[in-house]
Design a protein around this motif. Structure first.
Motif, PDB file in Angstrom:
ATOM      1  N   PRO A 112       0.837  -1.205   0.000  1.00  0.00           N
ATOM      2  CA  PRO A 112       0.000   0.000   0.000  1.00  0.00           C
ATOM      3  C   PRO A 112       0.874   1.258   0.000  1.00  0.00           C
ATOM      4  O   PRO A 112       2.038   1.215   0.414  1.00  0.00           O
ATOM      5  CB  PRO A 112      -0.805  -0.118   1.297  1.00  0.00           C
ATOM      6  N   TYR A 113       0.296   2.341  -0.462  1.00  0.00           N
ATOM      7  CA  TYR A 113       0.943   3.669  -0.534  1.00  0.00           C
ATOM      8  C   TYR A 113       1.657   3.992   0.778  1.00  0.00           C
ATOM      9  O   TYR A 113       2.806   4.417   0.795  1.00  0.00           O
ATOM     10  CB  TYR A 113      -0.191   4.660  -0.807  1.00  0.00           C
ATOM     11  N   VAL A 114       0.978   3.756   1.914  1.00  0.00           N
ATOM     12  CA  VAL A 114       1.553   4.118   3.209  1.00  0.00           C
ATOM     13  C   VAL A 114       2.846   3.353   3.478  1.00  0.00           C
ATOM     14  O   VAL A 114       3.848   3.925   3.935  1.00  0.00           O
ATOM     15  CB  VAL A 114       0.524   3.935   4.360  1.00  0.00           C
ATOM     16  N   ALA A 115       2.861   2.074   3.132  1.00  0.00           N
ATOM     17  CA  ALA A 115       4.061   1.263   3.375  1.00  0.00           C
ATOM     18  C   ALA A 115       5.163   1.593   2.370  1.00  0.00           C
ATOM     19  O   ALA A 115       6.360   1.460   2.672  1.00  0.00           O
ATOM     20  CB  ALA A 115       3.702  -0.219   3.318  1.00  0.00           C
ATOM     21  N   ALA A 116       4.759   2.017   1.183  1.00  0.00           N
ATOM     22  CA  ALA A 116       5.759   2.409   0.176  1.00  0.00           C
ATOM     23  C   ALA A 116       6.491   3.671   0.623  1.00  0.00           C
ATOM     24  O   ALA A 116       7.696   3.823   0.393  1.00  0.00           O
ATOM     25  CB  ALA A 116       5.075   2.638  -1.175  1.00  0.00           C
ATOM     26  N   ILE A 117       5.758   4.559   1.292  1.00  0.00           N
ATOM     27  CA  ILE A 117       6.398   5.773   1.834  1.00  0.00           C
ATOM     28  C   ILE A 117       7.439   5.363   2.878  1.00  0.00           C
ATOM     29  O   ILE A 117       8.594   5.795   2.847  1.00  0.00           O
ATOM     30  CB  ILE A 117       5.344   6.712   2.477  1.00  0.00           C
ATOM     31  N   THR A 118       7.013   4.493   3.797  1.00  0.00           N
ATOM     32  CA  THR A 118       7.920   4.021   4.855  1.00  0.00           C
ATOM     33  C   THR A 118       9.178   3.417   4.240  1.00  0.00           C
ATOM     34  O   THR A 118      10.298   3.702   4.670  1.00  0.00           O
ATOM     35  CB  THR A 118       7.226   2.938   5.715  1.00  0.00           C
ATOM     36  N   GLU A 119       8.964   2.555   3.251  1.00  0.00           N
ATOM     37  CA  GLU A 119      10.115   1.853   2.666  1.00  0.00           C
ATOM     38  C   GLU A 119      11.057   2.824   1.957  1.00  0.00           C
ATOM     39  O   GLU A 119      12.281   2.711   2.046  1.00  0.00           O
ATOM     40  CB  GLU A 119       9.632   0.778   1.689  1.00  0.00           C
ATOM     41  N   ALA A 160       5.078   8.293  17.616  1.00  0.00           N
ATOM     42  CA  ALA A 160       3.776   7.988  17.005  1.00  0.00           C
ATOM     43  C   ALA A 160       3.918   7.402  15.600  1.00  0.00           C
ATOM     44  O   ALA A 160       2.969   6.824  15.080  1.00  0.00           O
ATOM     45  CB  ALA A 160       2.912   9.239  16.962  1.00  0.00           C
ATOM     46  N   GLY A 161       5.081   7.585  14.985  1.00  0.00           N
ATOM     47  CA  GLY A 161       5.265   7.067  13.630  1.00  0.00           C
ATOM     48  C   GLY A 161       4.458   7.808  12.586  1.00  0.00           C
ATOM     49  O   GLY A 161       4.168   7.272  11.518  1.00  0.00           O
ATOM     50  N   SER A 162       4.107   9.049  12.872  1.00  0.00           N
ATOM     51  CA  SER A 162       3.281   9.976  12.071  1.00  0.00           C
ATOM     52  C   SER A 162       1.804   9.682  12.271  1.00  0.00           C
ATOM     53  O   SER A 162       1.400   8.536  12.484  1.00  0.00           O
ATOM     54  CB  SER A 162       3.634   9.985  10.576  1.00  0.00           C
ATOM     55  N   VAL A 163       0.984  10.708  12.184  1.00  0.00           N
ATOM     56  CA  VAL A 163      -0.460  10.507  12.361  1.00  0.00           C
ATOM     57  C   VAL A 163      -1.019   9.630  11.248  1.00  0.00           C
ATOM     58  O   VAL A 163      -2.085   9.048  11.394  1.00  0.00           O
ATOM     59  CB  VAL A 163      -1.243  11.842  12.419  1.00  0.00           C
ATOM     60  N   GLN A 203       6.099   4.456  10.896  1.00  0.00           N
ATOM     61  CA  GLN A 203       6.028   3.373  11.890  1.00  0.00           C
ATOM     62  C   GLN A 203       7.297   2.525  11.838  1.00  0.00           C
ATOM     63  O   GLN A 203       7.714   2.082  10.769  1.00  0.00           O
ATOM     64  CB  GLN A 203       4.830   2.457  11.603  1.00  0.00           C
ATOM     65  N   GLY A 204       7.877   2.329  13.006  1.00  0.00           N
ATOM     66  CA  GLY A 204       9.036   1.434  13.101  1.00  0.00           C
ATOM     67  C   GLY A 204      10.377   2.105  12.847  1.00  0.00           C
ATOM     68  O   GLY A 204      11.422   1.540  13.165  1.00  0.00           O
ATOM     69  N   LEU A 205      10.368   3.308  12.293  1.00  0.00           N
ATOM     70  CA  LEU A 205      11.652   3.924  11.928  1.00  0.00           C
ATOM     71  C   LEU A 205      12.433   4.393  13.159  1.00  0.00           C
ATOM     72  O   LEU A 205      13.657   4.298  13.196  1.00  0.00           O
ATOM     73  CB  LEU A 205      11.447   5.085  10.950  1.00  0.00           C
ATOM     74  N   LEU A 206      11.709   4.873  14.179  1.00  0.00           N
ATOM     75  CA  LEU A 206      12.395   5.293  15.405  1.00  0.00           C
ATOM     76  C   LEU A 206      13.115   4.103  16.032  1.00  0.00           C
ATOM     77  O   LEU A 206      14.268   4.197  16.452  1.00  0.00           O
ATOM     78  CB  LEU A 206      11.406   5.910  16.396  1.00  0.00           C
TER      79      LEU A 206
END
Lengths: 312, 333
Positions: free
Chosen positions: B13-20, B42-45, B50-53
């Protein structure tokens, strides 16, 4: 201090004569602040400046030839003629720009300080700004973040009593801008900005504190600009009295320091005259360099809008 | 694992592609960090950090105060002095809080300094309506940014482009705004695992057609694609172009398409009046006037703030139906 004073006096004349286009905000009267602070900084330490920025660049090591060339709008200027007086800068000297926006500098200095900490250097970033800018939200956000992140940052407020044409009493309900430091959890220090040694000592403590990882300080230097907000006229202004100007001029930082040095026998009147002669020679050469320099070519206009990977 | 299963393309999904994309930038660039509101704990609203910290630690991921001037200023100062910041401007609507730092500092510093400063800074920001977040959390203000010489502006319409444009932005030595869309967050498509770039300044013809070019920006690309089938039922073979980058803008791809189809409809979610679509139309008529068989149409939001009520928001945001309606007018159907 003498280099700044003489540069500004000549730049003002050149503007009056129509040789320098645009508007100049001159630093005459405030020299002790830039000189006292910059004495502690290397080229790796960064500063952000204000619309009244020539003095900061000179104290940071700016050369007259490239400075005059910039004010004249020539391609040999520090910004290739694209910035002018209000944006004069030199990254190599750690001078991250004069700024046409009141309050523009503090967030950038905070960012440079963040970078210094992130990259684990020992460099310090100093934000110069005025009493007027201390009312801008940008200053407050930068101060809060610098304190929160314990950044190697020093906020130097040059309180010259006026935000443009409005007196401090008419633009804020406090007398000491340094009081605002308490709201951010950093020390606030007030110093006589007409006393270069006092500025030097207070700035030294603040910069040492920043460099050793203890966080920012707000250093307020009480000073005065002899000229108008823009240009060279100092007397007969509607928003301040000539008497006020004369009171401050009696405490002129350069004259006081010269007297003190002679009294202490550190130097002689003759040697001081030689300083002026040398500075005047540099000014003459700088103006000549600027006048002999070419204007930018129309084709240069679109260079430097973006970094396209080529040498700039 | 069977050979067939191994080769099955991975969808994200778009959200996970941003994270990656952000994760791979942080892995690749030691001087990159993320700073913004609620990006750490919070890993952004929106959940895209998510998970990067946990993975990179507090020395790479910085929760900042709610201070947009400070965040952008931090990015200007840090990028001018050797870092490659990734800044998060939670909602694009918050540009109003930091427009001086964006427009007068970030965009102009390099030029004002005669090329003396380089600002490799990326700003991720969230745009778009459709979630009943009302007038101050739903806007599409990309035209504000595209009007500023000195910044680049990209608008990924899908997960593949989101990752590729983030990586391209972070590798670019200029300020780049990656304008994301909140309604697209759950949309999945094939996204390669390895780092890759989607070139900034290149539009893509995502569906070829012969009768008319639908030139769409951001999430409206998906609405344009949804309009393809109803248009086909009307006998219209639509070409769809994903603009992807509005600054720089890929004039060539758009002009070539219209030279082929002779008709165009420009679509964006932003308010139609003064929107970026006007620029596209102007360029088309300047460069391909002789090829035009009909006036170029524009689809955009009405001249109103984004409304809250679902009943109003539904009619406010352009969609496949409004695109079909505009195409029909253009073709005289």
């Amino acid at each position: 201090m003498v280099r700044i004073r003489r540069f500004e006096e000549e730049a003002g004349k050149l503007m009056e004569d129509g040789k320098i286009p645009g508007a100049l905000h001159l630093y005459v009267g405030q020299e002790a602040v830039a000189s006292g602070v910059m004495e502690h900084l290397s080229n790796q330490d960064q500063i952000t400046s204000t619309h009244r920025g020539h003095g900061h660049l000179i104290a940071k090591g700016g050369e007259f030839d490239r400075m005059f060339a910039e004010l004249f709008g020539r391609s040999t200027g520090y910004c290739k003629g694209k910035g002018g007086s209000m944006h004069i800068s030199n990254i190599a000297l750690g001078m991250l720009g004069a700024n046409g926006i009141v309050g523009g500098g503090p967030p950038i200095a905070m960012g440079a300080a963040f970078s210094n900490k992130f990259r684990k250097t020992k460099d310090v970033a100093v934000a110069f700004f005025g009493d007027g800018a201390s009312n801008e939200g940008s200053f407050h956000e930068a101060a809060n973040m610098a304190a929160l992140f314990k950044l190697p940052c020093v906020f130097v407020c040059e309180n010259n009593g006026y935000g443009e044409y409005t007196s401090q009493a008419n633009h804020q309900a406090i007398v000491d801008v340094a009081d605002r430091a308490a709201g951010y959890g950093m020390p606030g220090v007030v110093v006589d900005g007409m006393d270069v040694i006092a500025v030097y000592e207070a700035a030294g403590a603040a910069i040492k504190r920043a460099r050793s990882g203890q966080g920012p300080t707000l250093l307020e230097c009480k000073t005065y600009r002899y000229y108008d907000h823009v240009g060279v006229r100092g007397m007969g202004l509607t928003y301040r009295t000539d008497e006020e100007l004369e009171i401050w001029q009696k405490r002129d930082a350069i004259q006081a320091f010269e007297k003190q040095l002679v009294k202490m026998k550190v130097t002689t009147k003759k040697k001081i005259e030689n300083v002026y002669a040398r500075v005047n020679k540099d000014i003459e050469a700088g103006i000549k360099f600027a006048e002999d320099s070419p204007f930018p070519e129309p084709a240069d206009l679109l260079d430097d809008v973006y970094n396209t990977g080529g040498a700039s | 694992m069977s050979e067939a299963k191994k080769q099955e393309p991975r969808k994200l999904p778009y959200v996970a592609a941003i994270t990656e994309g952000v994760r791979q930038v942080l892995q690749e660039q030691d001087n990159a960090f993320v700073a913004g509101e609620d990006v750490g704990e919070a890993g952004s609203v929106f959940g895209y950090y998510q998970g990067l910290l946990k993975e990179f630690g507090p020395e790479r991921i910085y929760d900042t105060p709610i201070s947009e001037k400070g965040i952008i200023g931090l990015g200007v100062g840090a990028s001018a002095t050797g870092c490659r910041p990734i800044l998060d401007l939670m909602f694009m609507d918050f540009l109003g809080e930091c427009m001086d730092e964006v427009a007068n500092q970030m965009a102009k510093m390099r030029f004002m300094f005669g090329g003396g400063a380089t600002l490799p800074v990326t700003v991720l920001t969230m745009s778009g309506a459709g979630m009943n977040l009302a007038a101050q959390h739903s806007q599409s203000l990309e035209a504000w940014l595209a009007h500023l010489p000195g910044v680049k502006v990209v608008m990924p319409s899908n997960a593949y482009d989101a990752k590729g444009l983030i990586i391209a932005a972070a590798r670019d030595d200029n300020p780049v705004f990656v304008v994301l869309n909140k309604l697209s967050l759950a949309m999945a498509c094939e996204v390669p695992e390895e780092p890759y770039e989607v070139p900034i300044g290149k539009a893509e013809v995502i569906r070829e057609g012969k009768d008319l070019s639908i030139i769409a920006v951001g999430r409206m690309v998906n609405e344009a694609m949804a309009a393809v089938k109803p248009l086909a039922e009307l006998g219209v073979d639509a070409e769809v172009i994903d603009v992807r980058s509005i600054q720089p803008f890929d004039t060539e791809t758009v002009v070539n398409s219209m030279k082929k189809t002779h008709r165009a409809v420009v679509v964006h979610e932003a308010v139609r009046f003064g929107g970026f679509g006007g620029e596209i139309v102007a360029q088309l008529q300047e460069l391909a006037f002789d090829y035009l068989d009909a006036p170029i149409a524009r689809v955009g939001a009405p001249f109103s703030p984004v409304p809250f009520s679902p009943a109003l928001e539904k009619v406010y945001v352009p969609n496949a139906q409004s695109i079909v309606a505009e195409v029909k007018k253009t073709l005289g159907l």
